[in-house]
Design a protein around this motif. Structure first.
Motif, PDB file in Angstrom:
ATOM      1  N   UNK B  26     -34.322 -40.446   9.942  1.00  0.00           N
ATOM      2  CA  UNK B  26     -33.887 -41.841   9.885  1.00  0.00           C
ATOM      3  C   UNK B  26     -32.456 -41.962   9.411  1.00  0.00           C
ATOM      4  N   UNK B 136     -34.356 -27.728   5.787  1.00  0.00           N
ATOM      5  CA  UNK B 136     -34.418 -29.192   5.841  1.00  0.00           C
ATOM      6  C   UNK B 136     -33.315 -29.850   5.024  1.00  0.00           C
ATOM      7  N   UNK B 140     -31.524 -36.117   7.184  1.00  0.00           N
ATOM      8  CA  UNK B 140     -32.257 -37.248   6.609  1.00  0.00           C
ATOM      9  C   UNK B 140     -33.585 -37.366   7.339  1.00  0.00           C
ATOM     10  N   UNK B 142     -37.971 -37.439   7.475  1.00  0.00           N
ATOM     11  CA  UNK B 142     -38.957 -38.409   6.975  1.00  0.00           C
ATOM     12  C   UNK B 142     -39.854 -37.843   5.874  1.00  0.00           C
TER      13      UNK B 142
END
Lengths: 271, 271
Positions: B26, B136, B140, B142
């Motif tokens: 996101x 990761x 951004x 989830x």
């Protein structure tokens, strides 16, 4: 068939915190007809997850009624129960008054070849490693990108699972199952205190085999096991036939656990 | 106002992988009227995240049209763009042919007291620590339970943000903003190679301040900074007035960055 907060529907708010942040938990429950042999363990883990994430605990009886409703038409179902912290204001802060979102969805159980139970499955070693996060380890939360990345490493249909290590060279589990090894005659399974999921099938195996050790398991030690098997609430007890080029044969401990699985009421894996 | 895959609706499939596994990304975009001063940086990060998660990249022009549509009625909007790997079979394996889910939703921008920009905000030190996961880090995605847990540590309205460390005693960021410190006259910001999010506002500050250092920042060193400020695409440049009992005053580097923020087109934080 799916119920969302008790209503027959198949959608949720696009502002649900389960979607926005993975702020929730799930359980994947293998049904045998109208029974769920590991139900109590699923409910225990879900409750423990709610404590860890500071979410209100669900009502197991309500969940059980909904599980029955969605799976009634399927003779052999897998039911996924998802609980999220519901919708809220934008932002990470948990809403002061949130009502949880409760999704109960039934799927046909996967068809698993009898040869998997008889001869074992082929696995590979994943290069994706799991991060240490004791705050989230053990519970079955919705933040599963590590597992998605690990599972995305291969698409060879002859490879059924991948073993995943932590960042210290300890084997933790498969991408969607727990791991057991027999080493020097002792059954053991990796600790899931720092990462990994404490599977309900794993818990059943541990309880059935009183001498089972729970500890860190270096990959090098794991690979010299005399038996390796996976435990999964959906797939049961799966012997590991190979990890990459290293081969194994189902042994007596694996067979005993498969028999125990039948005694629990599962019928899919007569070895 | 919200568009899901280009349609005016406010729900998504309860089987969306964004909900099932947090399998997506996101962006939270601050609008200034019909403009988004950091748009290109948001699109760059989103594209980088898609590469990392092996998802198809979205069409920035289509996203821009949808951002305009949802925010048209709001003079001062924050738009959240969420991309997920769409729906698929149960299981972690990414579907071979998935169509992404694209959610574009507008919210009124938060009201932020002028005193925050003038005098700074009070923060606390979170006990939740971030796990090392280079696969990761920076994007951004989830999977935001760590941020939810950190933000849930306090509900004192006088505390605006919490600083979060990794598991080695290095400060990484605030729960929903990046951190900058001036130490011995040098501006620096923590590395986000192992954990944390590479904020678009952070990137703008780094570009504007050529001498900015990016490195590990031990908490003890951070606390002796002469200036501390947070960067956020939504909230801009926020001086830190206190971390727990340790107090700070907005200094010249912070003020210069606030002026730069105004030059970028943001109007909310005249210091």
């Amino acid at each position: 068939m799916m119920l969302v907060n008790g209503q027959w529907q198949d959608s949720v708010s696009a502002l649900d915190r389960g979607l926005s942040y993975g702020d929730g938990l799930f359980e994947t429950i293998r049904m045998v007809g109208a029974q769920a042999p590991l139900w109590e363990r699923h409910m225990q883990r879900l409750a423990a997850g709610c404590v860890r994430l500071r979410m209100p605990a669900p009502d197991p009886q309500q969940l059980w009624r909904e599980v029955q409703q969605v799976s009634a038409a399927l003779p052999d179902a897998v039911v996924r129960v998802t609980l999220t912290r519901g919708t809220g204001e934008r932002g990470y802060a948990p809403p002061k008054t949130s009502s949880m979102t409760r999704i109960v969805a039934a799927f046909p159980a996967p068809m698993i070849p009898a040869a998997f139970y008889r001869d074992g499955i082929r696995t590979r070693l994943c290069t994706t490693t799991l991060a240490d996060q004791p705050l989230l380890a053990g519970i079955k939360h919705l933040n599963r990108l590590e597992q998605v990345l690990a599972r995305a490493e291969w698409d060879d249909p002859l490879i059924t699972e991948g073993l995943v290590c932590d960042q210290h060279g300890q084997v933790i589990s498969a991408t969607a199952a727990n791991l057991f090894a027999v080493i020097d005659g002792v059954l053991l399974t990796p600790s899931v205190e720092r990462c990994g999921v404490a599977g309900v099938a794993r818990a059943a195996v541990i309880q059935a085999h009183a001498a089972c050790e729970i500890r860190d398991l270096p990959l090098t030690e794991c690979l010299r096991a005399s038996e390796l098997f996976l435990s999964s609430s959906v797939r049961g007890i799966l012997p590991v036939q190979a990890v990459g080029d290293t081969v194994y044969a189902p042994g007596p401990v694996t067979r005993a656990m498969q028999r125990y699985w039948c005694e629990l009421g599962f019928s899919m894996e007569q070895a």
